[in-house]
Design a protein around this motif. Sequence first.
Motif: not given
Length: 198
Positions: A106-110
């Motif tokens: 998944y694409i996360s905030v980091e």
Amino acid sequence: MNLEKMTNKTREALVEARGTALELHHTELNNLHVLHALMSQPEGLVPSVLEKLGVNARLFSGKLDQALSQLPSVEGTQSQDVYNSREFSTLLNDAARQAESMQDEYISVEHLLLAMLSAPDTRAAALLSEAGIDVDRVMQALQSIRGNQRVTSADPETTFEALKKYSRDLTLMAMQDKLDPVIGRDDEIRRVIQILSR
């Protein structure tokens, strides 16, 4: 861009960024709006990373607000649309590549933060660089926060630093003299045990 492959915090940040752009009467959504949204997430990963890097979050947020106020705005009575800028579209694509290179599902905030740092010609990257934040330092901070965990669910932020969130470091509290001393309080301890055992 597949929204199903973004974490909940990432989706919240993108919605918040669009809301900030609307509130400030900006016509284009760019990286500064996303950075502002990431900074304003309660118990978010980005403020935690900045804390690990020794960046004063309040001062950084002030500079970010100042940079946002310098963006062109359109005043009017009609409802306005916010368009995705090329910079924003590139950010999302770079974040997807960043997630892929870190073997995250998944694409996360980091990933958004690292993608911002990788786009050197943007105002957000300049602001981050001015604060002494670079890709290597962020990766080191992420290593200490998330360890070797991969992002395999839509809500991975709840698993990062779980001990810090749900427990107390008694050793640290003892070094800071924040623990209540027990030695020499035998009568009080006996009384507490007597009351609890009733």
